[in-house]
Design a protein around this motif. Structure first.
Motif, PDB file in Angstrom:
ATOM      1  N   ASN A 156       0.954  -1.214  -0.064  1.00 52.22           N
ATOM      2  CA  ASN A 156      -0.033  -0.029  -0.053  1.00 52.22           C
ATOM      3  C   ASN A 156       0.825   1.312   0.012  1.00 52.22           C
ATOM      4  N   GLY A 157       2.124   1.145  -0.655  1.00 54.39           N
ATOM      5  CA  GLY A 157       2.864   2.180  -0.809  1.00 54.39           C
ATOM      6  C   GLY A 157       3.213   2.798  -1.997  1.00 54.39           C
ATOM      7  N   LYS A 158       4.044   3.705  -2.279  1.00 54.95           N
ATOM      8  CA  LYS A 158       4.172   4.267  -3.581  1.00 54.95           C
ATOM      9  C   LYS A 158       5.718   4.721  -3.983  1.00 54.95           C
ATOM     10  N   ILE A 159       6.061   4.850  -5.207  1.00 55.64           N
ATOM     11  CA  ILE A 159       7.302   5.132  -5.579  1.00 55.64           C
ATOM     12  C   ILE A 159       7.425   6.290  -6.531  1.00 55.64           C
ATOM     13  N   SER A 160       8.164   7.235  -6.641  1.00 54.28           N
ATOM     14  CA  SER A 160       8.314   7.990  -7.705  1.00 54.28           C
ATOM     15  C   SER A 160       9.910   8.434  -7.741  1.00 54.28           C
ATOM     16  N   VAL A 161      10.272   9.251  -8.813  1.00 59.16           N
ATOM     17  CA  VAL A 161      11.801   9.611  -8.881  1.00 59.16           C
ATOM     18  C   VAL A 161      11.584  11.237  -9.386  1.00 59.16           C
ATOM     19  N   GLU A 162      12.651  11.722  -8.879  1.00 57.53           N
ATOM     20  CA  GLU A 162      12.931  12.976  -9.028  1.00 57.53           C
ATOM     21  C   GLU A 162      14.347  13.366  -9.488  1.00 57.53           C
ATOM     22  N   ASN A 163      14.476  14.546  -9.757  1.00 60.07           N
ATOM     23  CA  ASN A 163      16.206  14.681  -9.894  1.00 60.07           C
ATOM     24  C   ASN A 163      16.633  15.345  -8.813  1.00 60.07           C
ATOM     25  N   ARG A 164      17.925  14.703  -8.319  1.00 63.68           N
ATOM     26  CA  ARG A 164      18.431  15.322  -7.126  1.00 63.68           C
ATOM     27  C   ARG A 164      18.573  16.615  -6.964  1.00 63.68           C
ATOM     28  N   VAL A 165      19.031  17.237  -8.255  1.00 65.64           N
ATOM     29  CA  VAL A 165      19.387  18.763  -8.194  1.00 65.64           C
ATOM     30  C   VAL A 165      18.030  19.424  -9.070  1.00 65.64           C
ATOM     31  N   LEU A 166      17.364  20.191  -8.475  1.00 69.84           N
ATOM     32  CA  LEU A 166      16.119  20.595  -9.058  1.00 69.84           C
ATOM     33  C   LEU A 166      16.662  21.411 -10.570  1.00 69.84           C
ATOM     34  N   GLY A 167      15.911  20.922 -11.449  1.00 68.71           N
ATOM     35  CA  GLY A 167      16.009  21.284 -12.727  1.00 68.71           C
ATOM     36  C   GLY A 167      17.160  20.776 -13.679  1.00 68.71           C
ATOM     37  N   ASP A 168      17.838  20.108 -13.240  1.00 66.70           N
ATOM     38  CA  ASP A 168      19.130  19.488 -13.865  1.00 66.70           C
ATOM     39  C   ASP A 168      19.080  17.844 -13.467  1.00 66.70           C
ATOM     40  N   TYR A 169      18.519  17.076 -14.428  1.00 61.18           N
ATOM     41  CA  TYR A 169      18.664  15.520 -14.154  1.00 61.18           C
ATOM     42  C   TYR A 169      19.971  14.959 -14.466  1.00 61.18           C
ATOM     43  N   LYS A 170      20.856  15.524 -15.022  1.00 61.04           N
ATOM     44  CA  LYS A 170      22.151  14.998 -15.257  1.00 61.04           C
ATOM     45  C   LYS A 170      23.029  15.157 -13.975  1.00 61.04           C
ATOM     46  N   GLU A 171      22.733  15.769 -12.710  1.00 61.58           N
ATOM     47  CA  GLU A 171      23.125  15.721 -11.529  1.00 61.58           C
ATOM     48  C   GLU A 171      22.793  14.536 -10.641  1.00 61.58           C
ATOM     49  N   GLY A 172      21.992  13.499 -11.095  1.00 59.81           N
ATOM     50  CA  GLY A 172      21.881  12.418 -10.396  1.00 59.81           C
ATOM     51  C   GLY A 172      20.310  12.250 -10.173  1.00 59.81           C
ATOM     52  N   SER A 173      19.900  11.222  -9.453  1.00 60.61           N
ATOM     53  CA  SER A 173      18.457  10.878  -9.379  1.00 60.61           C
ATOM     54  C   SER A 173      18.026  10.717  -7.711  1.00 60.61           C
ATOM     55  N   ASN A 174      16.773  11.177  -7.422  1.00 59.13           N
ATOM     56  CA  ASN A 174      16.324  10.582  -6.196  1.00 59.13           C
ATOM     57  C   ASN A 174      14.864   9.893  -6.274  1.00 59.13           C
ATOM     58  N   PHE A 175      15.186   8.587  -5.744  1.00 52.52           N
ATOM     59  CA  PHE A 175      14.120   7.816  -6.023  1.00 52.52           C
ATOM     60  C   PHE A 175      13.536   7.990  -4.425  1.00 52.52           C
ATOM     61  N   ILE A 176      12.182   7.936  -4.566  1.00 51.32           N
ATOM     62  CA  ILE A 176      11.361   8.251  -3.157  1.00 51.32           C
ATOM     63  C   ILE A 176      10.457   7.077  -2.988  1.00 51.32           C
ATOM     64  N   VAL A 177      10.569   6.360  -1.879  1.00 48.10           N
ATOM     65  CA  VAL A 177       9.564   5.416  -1.568  1.00 48.10           C
ATOM     66  C   VAL A 177       9.073   5.706  -0.176  1.00 48.10           C
ATOM     67  N   GLU A 178       7.631   5.538  -0.414  1.00 47.81           N
ATOM     68  CA  GLU A 178       6.600   6.060   0.821  1.00 47.81           C
ATOM     69  C   GLU A 178       6.015   4.703   1.312  1.00 47.81           C
ATOM     70  N   ILE A 179       6.067   4.025   2.313  1.00 48.71           N
ATOM     71  CA  ILE A 179       5.222   3.085   2.761  1.00 48.71           C
ATOM     72  C   ILE A 179       4.565   3.445   4.096  1.00 48.71           C
ATOM     73  N   PRO A 180       3.268   2.884   4.366  1.00 51.16           N
ATOM     74  CA  PRO A 180       2.486   3.235   5.601  1.00 51.16           C
ATOM     75  C   PRO A 180       3.377   2.590   6.785  1.00 51.16           C
ATOM     76  N   GLU A 181       3.500   3.655   7.836  1.00 50.43           N
ATOM     77  CA  GLU A 181       4.260   3.124   9.138  1.00 50.43           C
ATOM     78  C   GLU A 181       3.141   2.369   9.894  1.00 50.43           C
ATOM     79  N   ILE A 182       3.663   1.422  10.810  1.00 51.98           N
ATOM     80  CA  ILE A 182       2.809   0.963  12.031  1.00 51.98           C
ATOM     81  C   ILE A 182       3.551   1.136  13.161  1.00 51.98           C
ATOM     82  N   ASN A 183       2.885   1.187  14.190  1.00 54.25           N
ATOM     83  CA  ASN A 183       3.338   1.522  15.616  1.00 54.25           C
ATOM     84  C   ASN A 183       4.045   0.092  16.166  1.00 54.25           C
TER      85      ASN A 183
END
Length: 348
Positions: free
Chosen positions: A321-348
């Protein structure tokens, strides 16, 4: 599963509402207005929907409506008789419902065949494309090794060729493992359990260091939390290993730098564990970002591709029940690397 149950309840509620309206229309036209030919076009809405949604089981709705048309006058009118026109109308309704059910079954089978064909094409492409690349890389490295081993001054090149063969062997193992796991996810229900995220992440980092010894790698874990728990399974390790392995593989820097930042977010009253994998690799253009998690996507026709790594990662995360996306590590310049973002629901 909860979404499917919710959708089914919504369908049932909607059909019941339509049936109530149908009963009221029948009562109004036949009992109050005494019109023998009632306005029955409305009845086809629940008939069509129930046939498409539930196929043969949807015939129950049609039988109920036919019963209302034929027998409602007998309940509310004295000395009422079963009308021939209502019987004929009922027969037509049942026949239409049967035809719609048969059509719905054929459409469903056709969709299943299309999905099966697409899966077959994907696996065929996977092994023709990725496995062929693996063998070609290994054979090329082996041929060069046989040439260079006669020259003592080529020791550095020999070590590099051995590293290439080792990396291809690891990649082949991951390809086979990922294919089996993708099949397992698509065809079986994998149970979830309480898992501590940082422990699994450190294990994935250790594997990455051991698997990519030919490269200078610096992986940093940035977390203000000592323990973070989610509902997952042993495939969580594959998520982290795939992302880290790609960050190393698609990187031309002298030192591969990866920063994994962990934080907490909230969306729609749900608490999420957020992991950001930032690297200094070659990056991903905006055009490729749109399709990079799609099954069978390789970016370019003749590229080495990422196999099923990221499509597998996406399927596993969705199973949590989570999600994944990818962004530029440096805003506006994809050649500077990537940022993979993973979000998964937390449990206590």
């Amino acid at each position: 599963m909860k979404v499917l149950i919710s959708d089914e309840k919504l369908k049932i509620t909607f059909i019941i509402l339509l049936l109530v309206v149908s009963c009221l229309l029948t009562y109004y036209f036949q009992i109050i207005l005494h019109i023998t030919i009632i306005y029955s076009h409305f009845f086809y809405i629940p008939i069509v929907l129930s046939s498409l949604w539930w196929k043969k089981r949807g015939l129950i709705v049609s039988v109920f409506l036919v019963g209302i048309i034929i027998f409602l006058p007998l309940v509310f009118e004295e000395n009422a008789l079963i009308r021939l026109d209502n019987i004929i109308r009922g027969i037509f309704i049942i026949l239409i419902a049967i035809l719609l059910s048969i059509l719905s079954i054929h459409i469903s089978k056709s969709n299943e065949l299309t999905k099966a064909y697409n899966k077959l094409e994907f696996y065929k492409f996977l092994f023709m494309h990725d496995v062929n690349n693996l063998f070609q890389n290994v054979l090329s490295a082996a041929d060069l090794y046989s040439v260079y081993q006669k020259n003592e001054s080529k020791k550095e090149e020999l070590d590099h060729l051995l590293d290439i063969i080792r990396m291809q062997a690891i990649r082949g193992g991951l390809l086979v493992s990922n294919t089996l796991k993708l099949y397992e996810i698509e065809n079986t229900e994998v149970p979830l359990e309480k898992i501590e995220v940082l422990t699994v992440l450190r294990e994935a980092v250790s594997f990455t260091y051991k698997s990519c010894q030919s490269k200078a790698i610096d992986i940093e874990i940035d977390s203000e939390y000592e323990k973070l728990f989610i509902l997952a399974n042993n495939l969580l390790l594959d998520i982290f290993e795939n992302i880290l392995f790609n960050a190393v593989k698609y990187n031309n820097s002298n030192i591969v730098k990866i920063s994994v930042k962990l934080s907490k977010t909230q969306e729609d009253h749900t608490d999420y564990i957020k992991l950001e994998f930032l690297d200094n690799g070659i990056g991903i253009s905006d055009d490729l970002k749109k399709n990079i998690f799609n099954q069978g996507f390789t970016g370019q026709k003749h590229s080495k591709g990422m196999g099923i790594g990221l499509s597998l990662v996406k399927k596993i995360i969705q199973n949590y029940n989570g999600k994944i996306s990818v962004e530029n590590r440096v805003l506006g310049d994809y050649k500077e690397g990537s940022n993979f973002i993973v979000e998964i629901p937390e449990i206590n």
